[in-house]
Scaffold this motif. Structure first.
Motif, PDB file in Angstrom:
ATOM      1  N   PRO A  89      17.660  19.648  32.779  1.00 18.11           N
ATOM      2  CA  PRO A  89      17.608  20.376  31.507  1.00 18.11           C
ATOM      3  C   PRO A  89      19.003  20.643  30.953  1.00 18.11           C
ATOM      4  O   PRO A  89      19.966  20.815  31.712  1.00 18.11           O
ATOM      5  N   PHE A  90      19.084  20.698  29.631  1.00 14.00           N
ATOM      6  CA  PHE A  90      20.358  20.968  28.964  1.00 14.00           C
ATOM      7  C   PHE A  90      20.875  22.350  29.372  1.00 14.00           C
ATOM      8  O   PHE A  90      22.079  22.576  29.522  1.00 14.00           O
ATOM      9  N   LEU A  91      19.923  23.269  29.603  1.00 14.60           N
ATOM     10  CA  LEU A  91      20.303  24.634  29.991  1.00 14.60           C
ATOM     11  C   LEU A  91      21.081  24.639  31.312  1.00 14.60           C
ATOM     12  O   LEU A  91      21.969  25.471  31.506  1.00 14.60           O
ATOM     13  N   ALA A  92      20.738  23.703  32.198  1.00 13.34           N
ATOM     14  CA  ALA A  92      21.447  23.639  33.488  1.00 13.34           C
ATOM     15  C   ALA A  92      22.932  23.392  33.262  1.00 13.34           C
ATOM     16  O   ALA A  92      23.789  23.967  33.938  1.00 13.34           O
ATOM     17  N   TRP A  93      23.216  22.524  32.277  1.00 13.80           N
ATOM     18  CA  TRP A  93      24.616  22.205  31.953  1.00 13.80           C
ATOM     19  C   TRP A  93      25.310  23.443  31.393  1.00 13.80           C
ATOM     20  O   TRP A  93      26.447  23.750  31.739  1.00 13.80           O
ATOM     21  N   LEU A  94      24.593  24.171  30.534  1.00 15.20           N
ATOM     22  CA  LEU A  94      25.180  25.393  29.955  1.00 15.20           C
ATOM     23  C   LEU A  94      25.426  26.436  31.041  1.00 15.20           C
ATOM     24  O   LEU A  94      26.460  27.112  31.044  1.00 15.20           O
ATOM     25  N   TYR A  95      24.480  26.551  32.000  1.00 15.58           N
ATOM     26  CA  TYR A  95      24.679  27.503  33.107  1.00 15.58           C
ATOM     27  C   TYR A  95      25.914  27.130  33.924  1.00 15.58           C
ATOM     28  O   TYR A  95      26.631  27.998  34.412  1.00 15.58           O
ATOM     29  N   ARG A  96      26.120  25.815  34.068  1.00 19.11           N
ATOM     30  CA  ARG A  96      27.288  25.393  34.857  1.00 19.11           C
ATOM     31  C   ARG A  96      28.576  25.815  34.151  1.00 19.11           C
ATOM     32  O   ARG A  96      29.515  26.306  34.772  1.00 19.11           O
ATOM     33  N   ILE A  97      28.604  25.622  32.832  1.00 13.87           N
ATOM     34  CA  ILE A  97      29.794  26.037  32.075  1.00 13.87           C
ATOM     35  C   ILE A  97      29.948  27.561  32.161  1.00 13.87           C
ATOM     36  O   ILE A  97      31.038  28.079  32.391  1.00 13.87           O
ATOM     37  N   ALA A  98      28.812  28.279  32.025  1.00 15.58           N
ATOM     38  CA  ALA A  98      28.850  29.745  32.070  1.00 15.58           C
ATOM     39  C   ALA A  98      29.318  30.223  33.441  1.00 15.58           C
ATOM     40  O   ALA A  98      30.104  31.177  33.541  1.00 15.58           O
ATOM     41  N   GLY A  99      28.847  29.545  34.499  1.00 16.51           N
ATOM     42  CA  GLY A  99      29.255  29.921  35.860  1.00 16.51           C
ATOM     43  C   GLY A  99      30.763  29.771  36.026  1.00 16.51           C
ATOM     44  O   GLY A  99      31.441  30.648  36.572  1.00 16.51           O
ATOM     45  N   ALA A 100      31.299  28.656  35.524  1.00 16.01           N
ATOM     46  CA  ALA A 100      32.746  28.416  35.640  1.00 16.01           C
ATOM     47  C   ALA A 100      33.522  29.465  34.846  1.00 16.01           C
ATOM     48  O   ALA A 100      34.546  29.988  35.315  1.00 16.01           O
ATOM     49  N   ARG A 101      33.015  29.802  33.664  1.00 10.84           N
ATOM     50  CA  ARG A 101      33.696  30.796  32.819  1.00 10.84           C
ATOM     51  C   ARG A 101      33.686  32.170  33.488  1.00 10.84           C
ATOM     52  O   ARG A 101      34.669  32.899  33.441  1.00 10.84           O
ATOM     53  N   SER A 102      32.545  32.519  34.096  1.00 10.12           N
ATOM     54  CA  SER A 102      32.474  33.850  34.721  1.00 10.12           C
ATOM     55  C   SER A 102      33.366  33.920  35.956  1.00 10.12           C
ATOM     56  O   SER A 102      33.966  34.954  36.237  1.00 10.12           O
ATOM     57  N   ARG A 103      33.479  32.811  36.671  1.00 14.57           N
ATOM     58  CA  ARG A 103      34.392  32.804  37.837  1.00 14.57           C
ATOM     59  C   ARG A 103      35.835  32.996  37.360  1.00 14.57           C
ATOM     60  O   ARG A 103      36.598  33.771  37.960  1.00 14.57           O
ATOM     61  N   ASP A 104      36.201  32.313  36.264  1.00 12.96           N
ATOM     62  CA  ASP A 104      37.556  32.489  35.697  1.00 12.96           C
ATOM     63  C   ASP A 104      37.780  33.953  35.330  1.00 12.96           C
ATOM     64  O   ASP A 104      38.850  34.519  35.572  1.00 12.96           O
ATOM     65  N   TYR A 105      36.754  34.526  34.734  1.00 13.72           N
ATOM     66  CA  TYR A 105      36.861  35.914  34.282  1.00 13.72           C
ATOM     67  C   TYR A 105      37.107  36.844  35.479  1.00 13.72           C
ATOM     68  O   TYR A 105      37.978  37.712  35.450  1.00 13.72           O
ATOM     69  N   HIS A 106      36.328  36.633  36.538  1.00 16.33           N
ATOM     70  CA  HIS A 106      36.496  37.490  37.722  1.00 16.33           C
ATOM     71  C   HIS A 106      37.883  37.311  38.336  1.00 16.33           C
ATOM     72  O   HIS A 106      38.489  38.280  38.808  1.00 16.33           O
ATOM     73  N   ARG A 107      38.366  36.091  38.326  1.00 11.12           N
ATOM     74  CA  ARG A 107      39.713  35.860  38.871  1.00 11.12           C
ATOM     75  C   ARG A 107      40.757  36.616  38.062  1.00 11.12           C
ATOM     76  O   ARG A 107      41.649  37.246  38.611  1.00 11.12           O
ATOM     77  N   ARG A 108      40.629  36.520  36.727  1.00  8.55           N
ATOM     78  CA  ARG A 108      41.591  37.235  35.865  1.00  8.55           C
ATOM     79  C   ARG A 108      41.523  38.736  36.121  1.00  8.55           C
ATOM     80  O   ARG A 108      42.528  39.422  36.194  1.00  8.55           O
ATOM     81  N   CYS A 109      40.298  39.226  36.273  1.00  7.54           N
ATOM     82  CA  CYS A 109      40.116  40.662  36.477  1.00  7.54           C
ATOM     83  C   CYS A 109      40.746  41.111  37.775  1.00  7.54           C
ATOM     84  O   CYS A 109      41.358  42.173  37.864  1.00  7.54           O
ATOM     85  N   ARG A 110      40.579  40.282  38.815  1.00  3.84           N
ATOM     86  CA  ARG A 110      41.155  40.658  40.108  1.00  3.84           C
ATOM     87  C   ARG A 110      42.662  40.740  40.003  1.00  3.84           C
ATOM     88  O   ARG A 110      43.298  41.611  40.577  1.00  3.84           O
ATOM     89  N   ARG A 111      43.233  39.802  39.204  1.00  2.77           N
ATOM     90  CA  ARG A 111      44.688  39.830  39.049  1.00  2.77           C
ATOM     91  C   ARG A 111      45.120  41.091  38.302  1.00  2.77           C
ATOM     92  O   ARG A 111      46.095  41.734  38.635  1.00  2.77           O
TER      93      ARG A 111
END
Lengths: 262, 185
Positions: free
Chosen positions: B70-92
């Protein structure tokens, strides 16, 4: 009960009817209860204004970056134009390099191909007859450059005759008043052809003579027709350089006599 | 809507059709938002990041190939990567973000549910990303095991085990959690 079995059973109960309290599901009940609670948690919803704002951002980016088909079309057009330009420049460069080539050399077929292309693109009778005369002059230069009394490529001699006759045919299609100058040029060309061919023929062995004789005869016939036409126009072509039979005319050493730039 | 319908919209979007891109956005932005909300714990940030996910998707769309997922799976993958980036920035940055659900549920709803979106989010934050995703897709989005399996690119058996472990972990966390903990960035 192993974890796989428990997971299967849990999934079955979650998608099927509530199990009540069967023996095998006892330790799954807390998880089923939690799942029921999770299903009742209010779903956070994206606010309509946030949804609309996001859509505007996406559309702005789409318009700004031009990811649409139009931009792709431009990219394809640019690529095609660049390719065509490279092709034209490359071909022109190659054709230029091939201009001075002689029969038997690698670039000679390119030179002939380029000539055929120019001929195909030239449709006006006056320009076409001038081009054909220039090409016939080129063939004569090539004969003078590559032929020895013993060896002269048959197809080169044939091309010499063919292009001369083609030029004569094209001149005949011109209006009467425009024929005089091209006819004079044709007479001059055939005179030089005969000088070169006779010089070769004088020292040619028996095996090489027939080809040279045929070429000489074609040239003489063409010249005769051109002279007759000129006389009908009240012109007297080059009385100082008459056509002569084989072996009877002035001697000329074969060699480039003319370097036309058609 | 059938998978074929979705596939046609996606094909048009890949070719840069603005209408198809808008259609995909309207259809999937809410699901992407909920996914991000449970990953990030902040509605405002989740809203902002939802549109960022679609902007990223827009950049990558010309290279997107439909491979039966599903196309949504691709969007979730992008969202997952974005949220991981966000958490990394927050930790810093080492900063604490205040809890802010999208809009607070009414007291009646709270009483009926016994579990708020905020409580669930705080508990989910301690699960693994895969466990979080399976909980959100199964119980927030209400998808069947087979649909979750297709979106996450795993077998149904694997999803069932993942679900079991996620529920076990969540049950322990909710039993241990004290009220009023703030969600960290």
């Amino acid at each position: 009960m192993g974890i796989k079995k428990k997971a299967e059973l849990l999934a079955e109960y979650l998608e099927g009817p509530w199990p009540g309290r069967p023996e095998e599901a006892t330790d799954l009940l807390p998880l089923l209860e939690l799942a029921r609670r999770l299903e009742t948690v209010r779903r956070p919803e994206l606010r309509p204004e946030a949804l609309a704002a996001g859509l505007i951002r996406v559309q702005e980016r789409l318009a700004g970056r031009g990811v649409g088909p139009r931009r792709r079309l431009w990219r394809v057009a640019w690529a095609l134009a660049s390719f065509l330009l490279a092709l034209i420049l490359g071909t022109a460069g190659l054709a230029l390099a091939a201009e001075g080539s002689l029969p038997g050399e690698v670039l000679y077929p390119i030179k002939r191909g380029s000539e055929q292309l120019r001929l195909a693109l030239t449709t006006a009778p006056d320009l076409r007859s001038a081009l054909l005369l220039s090409l016939a002059e080129r063939r004569l230069d090539e004969v003078a450059a590559v032929c020895s009394p013993a060896v002269c490529p048959g197809d080169l001699l044939a091309d010499l005759g063919n292009q001369t006759e083609e030029a004569a045919g094209e001149i005949e299609r011109l209006p009467e008043e425009e024929q005089v100058e091209p006819l004079k040029r044709l007479v001059d060309l055939t005179t030089r052809q005969q000088e070169v061919l006779r010089t070769l023929l004088e020292r040619a062995p028996e095996t090489a003579r027939p080809g040279l004789e045929r070429a000489l005869e074609r040239s003489r016939q063409g010249q005769e027709r051109a002279r007759q036409k000129l006389e009908r126009h009240g012109q007297k072509p080059h009385p100082d350089r008459p056509s002569a039979p084989p072996g009877g005319g002035p001697k000329h050493t074969p060699g480039p006599k003319h370097s036309p730039s058609p | 809507m059938t998978e074929e319908d979705e596939s046609r919209w996606v094909e048009r979007a890949v070719r840069g059709d603005a209408e198809a891109i808008a259609w995909l956005y309207r259809r999937y932005a809410p699901a992407v938002f909920r996914y991000l909300y449970y990953r990030l714990g902040d509605a405002e940030v989740a809203e902002e990041m939802t549109s960022e996910v679609f902007l990223r998707a827009l950049e990558a769309l010309p290279r997107y190939r439909q491979r039966g997922r599903p196309f949504l799976a691709w969007l979730y993958r992008i969202a997952g990567a974005r949220s991981r980036d966000y958490h990394r920035r927050c930790r810093r940055q080492d900063r604490v973000m205040p809890e802010r659900p999208s809009s607070p549920p009414s007291p009646e709803e709270e009483a009926e549910a016994h579990l708020t979106a905020g409580e669930l989010q705080r508990a989910l934050a301690h699960l693994t990303p895969l466990q979080q995703q399976v909980i959100v897709l199964r119980f927030v989005e209400g998808l069947a095991h087979s649909q979750v399996a297709r979106i996450m690119g795993r077998s149904e058996g694997a999803i069932r085990i993942l679900q079991y472990r996620a529920l076990e972990a969540l049950r322990r966390l909710l039993a241990e959690a004290g009220p009023g903990e703030e969600a960290e960035c």
